[in-house]
Design a protein around this motif. Structure first.
Motif: not given
Length: 647
Positions: A107, A119, A432-433
């Motif tokens: 991340y 997430d 994913e975000r």
């Protein structure tokens, strides 16, 4: 000026030639920085260690003392247990470090436990993680500053009655430094951080050399022993309580994963290396301090810290080297708060962007830092310091529970992430975000590592909650759910507003308002009221001037003047028997509002005197602002003011 045409809509781009003004505020925090300067405000590994590691490194100053404070009730046998407990804590530190090193690379946009939980585990665990770590950042400031003040008091006991004032003053000093920006605060704090590391290793090396040469004795004139609990035999519960106290050494490990965007490119690599440096230095110092404290039989005390006792024993008194160690320790403890000031605003901004906190926390200040978050942190930490009278012993039970909650959720989330990666096909991507998932061989080993770490930190969290519950840990266990509820309420509000403002299924734009009715409150007939009347004429011919009569003689003069200057506009005079202005006016407006026609908008235009001398504006009533406040919940009522310059 650039002109674009999009589907028949003209869009103009005008460059901003604004030069920010210079004033006292810019003198304090520096000149405003343009948004384009953001890439130049990032930091490298050496400065990053000073910014993000000061919290973790500072725990060396009190972790051993907090272990001893519990174990000392069993007598001299306590000194033989300090080092083994520290070994277990450093082992846990190694596991958590490896986990967060993976998080940093997975991340790269920061967010730490919150993003990982969001997430991989869902929104509720993410809220818990954010609540836990934000609470811990506030406690970090309170504990580190209070501990720094305790170091000062160790050398100068006469300052003890002023410890709260000193602590709060230091909080606001660090706040001001951080408002200058991450890069500048990092440069300011880099030298003291490395000064502390050097002085601690000099103390450790000299102490170990003297120990192995048989030249290191016991502490001379130790402070009076103050037992927190009655003398008792060694029990498993007592060992667990001492262990939980010592795990405060792990606070600050999360910080780098939250602040990855502050690093220069390649961000993840630089942040990961800084994390390894930090953990290596921390682990070696914790073990060494515990070993030396056990040998010299340091006494845990609020009057003199364990570090102070080690330093004066190693250096044979309170000479120059002793004072340098105390000074370095005091500075690093105070600077430990800087880690929270670097990370609390960033995490607040991330959660605010997701609608869990007020949106204002996402705005950067003039120095490209989240200045509102910095100010909020300073206020909350100062409140804690005042409530707990800057006592480290009273604050410590509240400390570290939030850290281990976030550790557990973060590592559980990473284990879940590796499981998802293991079920992807080669060359398959899952967006994913917070990150992009791609298949990686060896995912099973990493999943087991994170799962083991989550299990261990979960047990530590339970141990901490149970052993410290009656000492004050219950406060945090109540605060965190309350913060989660606050997140939920704020999120619900933003979602409700977004739904009501959404243009989906809205149809065509609303036609122009077919009817506008203007009310013009006047306190007199003068150039200002006539300027407001001229503006009202541009909106509609349906205008009503309104005067609240408090003085009949003055009202009569206004009536005669309006007949002369009012251009035929009707005047309504409201009699106020009790000499009140706002209430009769609001009653009249509400009456008009109830009897308004369909699709009719009521516009209230208020003349306002404006003076070039700002202080003289305080001498005039703010009728428009008062009406806006009272009528903001009425749809189809617009309140505007027409300023009239009087000098």
């Amino acid at each position: 000026m650039n002109i674009e045409d999009h589907n028949g809509t003209t869009v103009l781009h005008r460059p901003n030639r604004e030069e920010p003004p210079r004033n006292l505020w810019t003198l304090l925090i520096g000149r405003p920085l343009a948004t384009a300067d953001a890439p130049h405000q990032t930091i490298g590994k050496l400065i990053g260690l000073a910014v993000f590691a000061s919290d973790a490194l500072s725990s060396t100053a009190y972790a051993t003392q907090e272990i001893l404070a519990i174990l000392i009730v069993i007598g001299p046998a306590a000194y033989g247990l300090v080092f083994p407990i520290s070994l277990v804590i450093v082992g846990l530190l190694a596991i958590v470090t490896l986990s967060y090193e993976q998080t940093i690379h997975a991340y790269p946009n920061g967010g730490g436990a919150y993003i990982v939980s969001r997430d991989n585990l869902g929104l509720l665990p993410a809220k818990i993680a954010a609540a836990a770590i934000l609470t811990d950042y506030i406690l970090t400031v309170a504990v580190s500053i209070s501990s720094g003040v305790a170091q000062i008091i160790s050398a100068y006991p006469q300052f003890y009655p002023y410890r709260v004032f000193l602590a709060v003053g230091l909080v606001f000093f660090i706040m001001m430094v951080n408002l200058r920006g991450v890069r500048e605060s990092g440069v300011v704090f880099a030298i003291p951080t490395y000064f502390f590391v050097v002085m601690m290793f000099i103390t450790i090396i000299v102490g170990l050399v003297r120990y192995f040469t048989g030249n290191l004795g016991m502490v001379v004139d130790p402070p009076a022993l103050e037992l927190l609990y009655a003398p008792q035999a060694l029990t498993l519960f007592l060992l667990l309580r001492a262990f939980s106290n010592g795990t405060t050494a792990l606070t600050g490990i999360e910080a780098i994963s939250d602040g990855i965007p502050a690093f220069k490119e390649p961000r993840s690599r630089n942040a990961g290396i800084t994390l390894i440096w930090m953990s290596s230095i921390l682990g070696s110092m914790v073990l060494s301090v515990s070993f030396l404290a056990g040998h010299i039989q340091a006494v845990p005390s609020e009057v003199e810290t364990v570090i102070s006792q080690i330093a004066r024993t190693v250096f044979d008194g309170r000479g120059v080297l002793y004072l340098m160690v105390i000074s370095a320790t005091t500075i690093i403890l105070i600077m430990a708060a800087n880690t929270s000031f670097a990370d609390f605003p960033r995490l607040s901004a991330i959660t605010a962007a997701d609608g869990l906190l007020p949106r204002q926390l996402t705005y950067r200040g003039s120095r490209l830092v989240f200045s509102r978050g910095i100010a909020v942190l300073a206020l909350l930490a100062s409140l804690l310091i005042v409530v707990f009278q800057a006592s480290v012993t009273r604050l410590i039970p509240l400390y570290a529970i939030g850290v281990f909650i976030s550790f557990t959720l973060s590592q559980s989330g990473m284990a879940r992430r590796w499981w998802k990666i293991g079920h992807l096909k080669e060359k398959e991507e899952l967006k994913e975000r917070g990150s992009v998932l791609r298949y990686q061989p060896g995912w099973q080993v990493k999943m087991v590592l994170n799962g083991l770490g989550a299990l261990m930190t979960f047990f530590v969290m339970i141990i901490f909650a149970v052993t410290k519950f009656t000492d004050g840990a219950w406060v945090v266990l109540i605060i965190i759910p309350l913060v989660v509820i606050l997140f939920t309420v704020i999120q619900s509000h933003y979602q409700s507003v977004a739904a009501k403002l959404s243009l989906e299924h809205y149809g065509s734009p609303v036609p122009r308002v077919p009817r506008n009715r203007v009310l013009l409150p006047i306190g007199g007939v003068h150039r200002g009221s006539l300027a407001a009347l001229r503006y009202a004429r541009t909106l509609t011919d349906d205008i009503t001037a309104v005067h609240v009569s408090i003085n009949p003689e003055e009202t009569e003069r206004i009536r005669k003047k309006w007949e002369q200057w009012g251009d035929g506009v009707r005047l309504v005079i409201i009699e106020s028997s009790y000499r009140r202005f706002m209430e009769p006016l609001l009653d009249y407006i509400e009456d008009i509002y109830r009897r308004r026609q369909p699709n009719e908008v009521i516009t209230i235009i208020v003349p306002q005197f404006v003076s070039k001398k700002r202080w003289t504006n305080l001498l005039h009533t703010k009728t428009a602002e008062a009406l806006q406040h009272e009528l903001m919940y009425y749809p189809d009522i617009v309140v505007t003011n027409v300023p009239y310059l009087v000098d």
